[in-house]
Design a protein around this motif. Sequence first.
Motif, mmCIF file in Angstrom:
data_model
loop_
_atom_site.group_PDB
_atom_site.id
_atom_site.type_symbol
_atom_site.label_atom_id
_atom_site.label_comp_id
_atom_site.label_asym_id
_atom_site.label_seq_id
_atom_site.Cartn_x
_atom_site.Cartn_y
_atom_site.Cartn_z
ATOM 1 N N VAL A 165 -20.511 -0.563 1.767
ATOM 2 C CA VAL A 165 -21.935 -0.578 1.425
ATOM 3 C C VAL A 165 -22.596 0.751 1.788
ATOM 4 O O VAL A 165 -22.418 1.261 2.904
ATOM 5 N N ASP A 166 -23.349 1.293 0.852
ATOM 6 C CA ASP A 166 -24.143 2.502 1.093
ATOM 7 C C ASP A 166 -25.587 2.071 1.341
ATOM 8 O O ASP A 166 -26.324 1.764 0.399
ATOM 9 N N ARG A 167 -25.991 2.055 2.589
ATOM 10 C CA ARG A 167 -27.315 1.552 2.948
ATOM 11 C C ARG A 167 -28.440 2.524 2.606
ATOM 12 O O ARG A 167 -29.605 2.230 2.833
ATOM 13 N N LYS A 168 -28.081 3.691 2.091
ATOM 14 C CA LYS A 168 -29.104 4.651 1.692
ATOM 15 C C LYS A 168 -29.693 4.302 0.322
ATOM 16 O O LYS A 168 -30.747 4.817 -0.050
ATOM 17 N N GLU A 169 -28.985 3.454 -0.416
ATOM 18 C CA GLU A 169 -29.451 3.042 -1.736
ATOM 19 C C GLU A 169 -30.081 1.654 -1.661
ATOM 20 O O GLU A 169 -29.756 0.849 -0.786
ATOM 21 N N GLY A 170 -30.966 1.375 -2.618
ATOM 22 C CA GLY A 170 -31.653 0.082 -2.641
ATOM 23 C C GLY A 170 -30.695 -1.076 -2.789
ATOM 24 O O GLY A 170 -30.806 -2.094 -2.085
#
Length: 234
Positions: A165-170
């Motif tokens: 998961v990339d938490r920088k994206e919505g």
Amino acid sequence: MVADAVIYHPTITHYLKFVSTTVGRDKLLRTLQYFARFYAWYLLRTNAAKTAIQPWEAMKKQFGLVRKVLRAGKNVEHFKAAALAADNKTMDPVLRYTAVGRQLGYAGYLSMDLLTLLDATGIKKSPNAKRLQQEAYRFWAAGITFSIVGQLYTLWQLKQREQKVDRKEGEGVVEGKRIAKERAASRLQLTSDLCDITVPLAALAWVNFDDGIVGLAGTVSSLIGVYSQWNKTA
């Protein structure tokens, strides 16, 4: 006005929906049954008078009998659930096999338990009742074991998903919250399973748990069941 406010309060409506379900009533009775088991053990260990212990012993026995009657015929539900899980080819293979094992374990437990109903209620005594009840506990232990394996595998899967998961994206933030919710549900079920498995393990004398441990563990898993069913009926 005050009476109307109480009667029509959303919590009262929710409560009525909760107790209208067989599962809801069973979880409440189970909580009282296992707490009575724990408290009777506690009173015995503290050298309380027999008159103080007897009501709790009676509560444990009678509520257990009521629950046995309420779950009569529920084995069919689990046989169907096992068949549905086996037919679900889109499910992860490990989760599918553990789901089938869990449901068949519970179905076997409830089937054996049903065969002891007439003996337990005193309608018709059977010399095989004790053996059948032991078989029921074996099926129950197997079903819970499959459930524990399934939950541990689910938690491992969630950990693998979380690493991607990339938490920088919505979308990543939303996925992170979804994973956290699923993990909490899985951990709660795992806690319930670990508490529940003490019952058949003690009944089969595979592990030397006394009534204090079994009663307390059963109370915890029952409260988890009440919480889960309460949320389902919201």
